[in-house]
Design a protein around this motif. Sequence first.
Motif, PDB file in Angstrom:
ATOM      1  N   ASN A 171       0.857  -1.189   0.000  1.00  0.00           N
ATOM      2  CA  ASN A 171       0.000   0.000   0.000  1.00  0.00           C
ATOM      3  C   ASN A 171       0.894   1.241   0.000  1.00  0.00           C
ATOM      4  N   PRO A 172       1.586   1.497  -1.139  1.00  0.00           N
ATOM      5  CA  PRO A 172       2.517   2.631  -1.155  1.00  0.00           C
ATOM      6  C   PRO A 172       1.780   3.956  -1.318  1.00  0.00           C
ATOM      7  N   SER A 173       2.425   5.034  -0.881  1.00  0.00           N
ATOM      8  CA  SER A 173       1.900   6.352  -1.225  1.00  0.00           C
ATOM      9  C   SER A 173       2.652   6.800  -2.473  1.00  0.00           C
ATOM     10  N   VAL A 174       1.969   7.506  -3.361  1.00  0.00           N
ATOM     11  CA  VAL A 174       2.552   7.847  -4.662  1.00  0.00           C
ATOM     12  C   VAL A 174       2.779   9.352  -4.740  1.00  0.00           C
ATOM     13  N   HIS A 175       3.995   9.728  -5.094  1.00  0.00           N
ATOM     14  CA  HIS A 175       4.324  11.144  -5.265  1.00  0.00           C
ATOM     15  C   HIS A 175       4.605  11.371  -6.749  1.00  0.00           C
ATOM     16  N   MET A 277      -0.904  11.031  -3.088  1.00  0.00           N
ATOM     17  CA  MET A 277      -2.259  10.475  -3.043  1.00  0.00           C
ATOM     18  C   MET A 277      -2.173   8.981  -2.816  1.00  0.00           C
ATOM     19  N   PRO A 278      -3.189   8.417  -2.191  1.00  0.00           N
ATOM     20  CA  PRO A 278      -3.146   6.973  -1.999  1.00  0.00           C
ATOM     21  C   PRO A 278      -3.267   6.259  -3.339  1.00  0.00           C
ATOM     22  N   ALA A 279      -2.438   5.261  -3.553  1.00  0.00           N
ATOM     23  CA  ALA A 279      -2.387   4.584  -4.836  1.00  0.00           C
ATOM     24  C   ALA A 279      -3.712   3.973  -5.281  1.00  0.00           C
ATOM     25  N   PRO A 280      -4.485   3.322  -4.377  1.00  0.00           N
ATOM     26  CA  PRO A 280      -5.664   2.629  -4.875  1.00  0.00           C
ATOM     27  C   PRO A 280      -6.687   3.522  -5.547  1.00  0.00           C
ATOM     28  N   ASN A 281      -6.683   4.818  -5.220  1.00  0.00           N
ATOM     29  CA  ASN A 281      -7.696   5.686  -5.803  1.00  0.00           C
ATOM     30  C   ASN A 281      -7.174   6.469  -6.997  1.00  0.00           C
ATOM     31  N   GLN A 282      -5.990   6.094  -7.480  1.00  0.00           N
ATOM     32  CA  GLN A 282      -5.424   6.816  -8.603  1.00  0.00           C
ATOM     33  C   GLN A 282      -6.412   6.841  -9.756  1.00  0.00           C
ATOM     34  N   GLY A 283      -6.567   8.004 -10.320  1.00  0.00           N
ATOM     35  CA  GLY A 283      -7.364   8.112 -11.517  1.00  0.00           C
ATOM     36  C   GLY A 283      -8.861   8.138 -11.261  1.00  0.00           C
ATOM     37  N   HIS A 284      -9.283   8.105 -10.006  1.00  0.00           N
ATOM     38  CA  HIS A 284     -10.715   8.153  -9.723  1.00  0.00           C
ATOM     39  C   HIS A 284     -11.012   9.431  -8.964  1.00  0.00           C
ATOM     40  N   SER A 285     -11.991  10.175  -9.468  1.00  0.00           N
ATOM     41  CA  SER A 285     -12.346  11.394  -8.761  1.00  0.00           C
ATOM     42  C   SER A 285     -13.281  11.061  -7.601  1.00  0.00           C
ATOM     43  N   ALA A 286     -14.078  10.006  -7.735  1.00  0.00           N
ATOM     44  CA  ALA A 286     -14.983   9.603  -6.659  1.00  0.00           C
ATOM     45  C   ALA A 286     -14.719   8.141  -6.350  1.00  0.00           C
ATOM     46  N   PRO A 287     -14.912   7.730  -5.076  1.00  0.00           N
ATOM     47  CA  PRO A 287     -14.649   6.329  -4.758  1.00  0.00           C
ATOM     48  C   PRO A 287     -15.582   5.400  -5.538  1.00  0.00           C
ATOM     49  N   VAL A 288     -15.022   4.327  -6.057  1.00  0.00           N
ATOM     50  CA  VAL A 288     -15.800   3.374  -6.844  1.00  0.00           C
ATOM     51  C   VAL A 288     -16.272   2.266  -5.905  1.00  0.00           C
ATOM     52  N   TYR A 289     -17.549   1.898  -5.999  1.00  0.00           N
ATOM     53  CA  TYR A 289     -18.084   0.845  -5.145  1.00  0.00           C
ATOM     54  C   TYR A 289     -17.540  -0.497  -5.605  1.00  0.00           C
ATOM     55  N   PHE A 290     -16.978  -1.238  -4.696  1.00  0.00           N
ATOM     56  CA  PHE A 290     -16.539  -2.593  -5.038  1.00  0.00           C
ATOM     57  C   PHE A 290     -16.645  -3.486  -3.805  1.00  0.00           C
ATOM     58  N   ALA A 350      -7.611  -6.529   7.076  1.00  0.00           N
ATOM     59  CA  ALA A 350      -8.487  -5.413   7.458  1.00  0.00           C
ATOM     60  C   ALA A 350      -7.922  -4.090   6.952  1.00  0.00           C
ATOM     61  N   GLU A 351      -6.613  -3.926   7.077  1.00  0.00           N
ATOM     62  CA  GLU A 351      -5.981  -2.671   6.641  1.00  0.00           C
ATOM     63  C   GLU A 351      -6.197  -2.438   5.151  1.00  0.00           C
ATOM     64  N   LEU A 352      -5.965  -3.484   4.349  1.00  0.00           N
ATOM     65  CA  LEU A 352      -6.112  -3.347   2.898  1.00  0.00           C
ATOM     66  C   LEU A 352      -7.559  -3.035   2.530  1.00  0.00           C
ATOM     67  N   THR A 353      -8.492  -3.706   3.193  1.00  0.00           N
ATOM     68  CA  THR A 353      -9.913  -3.484   2.886  1.00  0.00           C
ATOM     69  C   THR A 353     -10.315  -2.055   3.255  1.00  0.00           C
ATOM     70  N   ASN A 354      -9.909  -1.626   4.435  1.00  0.00           N
ATOM     71  CA  ASN A 354     -10.286  -0.275   4.879  1.00  0.00           C
ATOM     72  C   ASN A 354      -9.581   0.805   4.069  1.00  0.00           C
ATOM     73  N   ALA A 355      -8.292   0.564   3.742  1.00  0.00           N
ATOM     74  CA  ALA A 355      -7.533   1.581   3.004  1.00  0.00           C
ATOM     75  C   ALA A 355      -8.083   1.764   1.590  1.00  0.00           C
ATOM     76  N   GLN A 356      -8.619   0.702   1.026  1.00  0.00           N
ATOM     77  CA  GLN A 356      -9.139   0.815  -0.342  1.00  0.00           C
ATOM     78  C   GLN A 356     -10.622   1.210  -0.354  1.00  0.00           C
ATOM     79  N   HIS A 357     -11.170   1.456   0.838  1.00  0.00           N
ATOM     80  CA  HIS A 357     -12.568   1.906   0.975  1.00  0.00           C
ATOM     81  C   HIS A 357     -13.531   0.955   0.278  1.00  0.00           C
ATOM     82  N   ALA A 358     -13.436  -0.316   0.618  1.00  0.00           N
ATOM     83  CA  ALA A 358     -14.346  -1.312   0.034  1.00  0.00           C
ATOM     84  C   ALA A 358     -15.779  -1.006   0.445  1.00  0.00           C
TER      85      ALA A 358
END
Lengths: 491, 196
Positions: A171-175, A277-290, A350-358
């Motif tokens: 779960n890297p942070s991207v600069h 920015m957190p990597a999992p949300n790259q390229g998304h302006s709004a969180p995607v439901y998954f 749990a960390e991965l699930t919460n960090a990616q806003h499942a």
Amino acid sequence: MRWSKERAALLAAFVLISCALLLSVADPAKQFTVYTPQTTYSMEVLERQGQMYISLLDLLGPLGITIAPPRGNTWTVELNKVEARFTEGKDTAKIRGSTVDLGGLVLAENNRILVPLNSSFSVLSSLLHKNVDFHPAGRRVFIDNAGLRFTSELKKAERSSLVLIFSQPVNPSVHQEGNKSRLVFRREPLLSDLVNQPFDDKTIRSLNFSEENGTASLTVTGDAPLNVSVGSDGRTVLVQTLPTPTPTAAEANKQALAAQPSPETSVTPQASQPAEMPAPNQGHSAPVYFVMIDPSHGGSDRGAFLSDKLDEKDLTLAVARKLKTELQDRGIAARLLRDADINLSLEQRAELTNAQHAGMYIAVHAGVPGQEVRVYTPALAGAPSSSFLGESTVKSGQFLPWETAQSAFLSQSQTVAQAVIAELQKRDVRSLGLSAPMRPLNNIVAPAIAVELSADRFNTQDLLNPRTQSQVAASVAAGIAHARAQMEAAK
Amino acid sequence: MIPRHFQIAIGLLLLGILVSGIFIIKIRHKEQAKTLVGADERPVAPPVGGKQERIQMLVAYDEDRALRWRETTVFMPEERSLRAKETLRALLTEYLQNPSPHPMGKGADIKNVYLINNNTLVIDTTSQFADNHPSGILSEEMTITSLIETLSANLPEIARVKFIVDGTDRETLAGHVDLMSFYDVSQVHELAKEFE
């Protein structure tokens, strides 16, 4: 001279801006990071007598080592009846009866004991009797072969892409810095033998690995700004140049004008300012439901021993893959927490699930005895009685107790469980709804359930039947779709 | 005609073989008995200092996926933490029998119990209790629920229970059920109802 209000306000603004600028250019605090197979922790590095020092309690405390109150100027450290003695003002310590050179004097300050940073290797290896790998330049130490490796593969095309595959989810942070993307790994024990890997490619030029201030970084350099995305399994990172936007008519006119020969023409990178920015949300302006699907266990954790040839970890992965396909067929995005036989701790899940806003979390399990599919909702062992089956609300940005992070979603979790049970019954699959005090369900900040396939001890091969697995996966997917619609309607 | 001294020699030889055979069989039986005693991992008999009392136990039955109340007689000491320990050991003894309604790994036992503020009990189990416990949500939940309910039935003042394994915290019992948190006994009553 009397100052007007405007002047005073201007001066105050100038002072504030100057302070902010000074703070922003100040060196970040020096850190030292310790990686063990169980955990990662960092501590502050202090400058004393022209040398770098760390607190002995910060170094050894998280490993379960206790430090007794000092006797005179001697401090005694104990781990499993093994003793180490540190004396203030001495440059050696007595560990397991042997004298260990610390390379600098032991200091005592504010009732805590400081040792030179470079002595961490000798202190840890003598005390723990485990393999210790010390990286002094990066201020990182790896205990008991803790480490995370990766492979890289460049896929050449018009828009080439670099695929980084890690041995565990990351779960890297991207600069973003111009045409460079820097992935910073703060908690992961990332290791690599490469320093700089150049690529013979037009769009992606190189990959660099570096360690500094207790973190590891991977820097990818391209010929244009890069887009970084993390795969659903958390182990695959894709780096690609951003697609060239199709110009609108007005922009085309501007570009045509700009393309005319002019000495002032310059190319401005799309992202000239560093951005984190957190990597999992790259390229998304709004969180995607998954839906996050967790094939429980994996790697050395085999889970329930179902038969000589069948472990729970293999069955859960097979069913989880089927569930993902079923969900995608119903237009619901789904990710697998693991898509291979790898170790993932309950905390990481749990960390991965919460960090990616499942939007939802489904754990897949299998066990004996039984002849049904059991659907579990979380029972929060540590929660006060009122929240056992009750519900509270979560405000954005609010801190939640880890043990009972699920409490605000219990009612939604029950809605999902009921919908799944109803779909199983529709397909004549025997089912049972229960609640269980389980990890990581209790730590998930989303509706969460566990689905357990069961069989009698002597008929566990029934669980391998692809028809049974598909039927269960289809029922769970239909239940999720139904519950999601219900919850959306309630909103 | 076989000479007489030769007949006597053969007779003595056969007698010797018979005697040593009987001796070897006796030794083997003794060794087997010793091995059986060593392999019996059930908790040892409770201390004889207490009075015999009838206690309630909520026993897990795997085949029916149910918990049912039963009574048993055990020696119970006066001291409360020892009473808690003996109550829990009585249930484990039930699970370690062969055949067992809820099989448990060899060596499962209660090492110690610590009573805090008269209403919180920390149960320290042997490492075998967790290491050899069958892995599975249902099986693990039935173990925890039956232990806490049995405890609560015989020591109603206990409000919170925490499990530790061989003196240290463990994340889960056998990969599923939480062992990090303190269990609120009133919440466990709710869980037990699901198995009625």
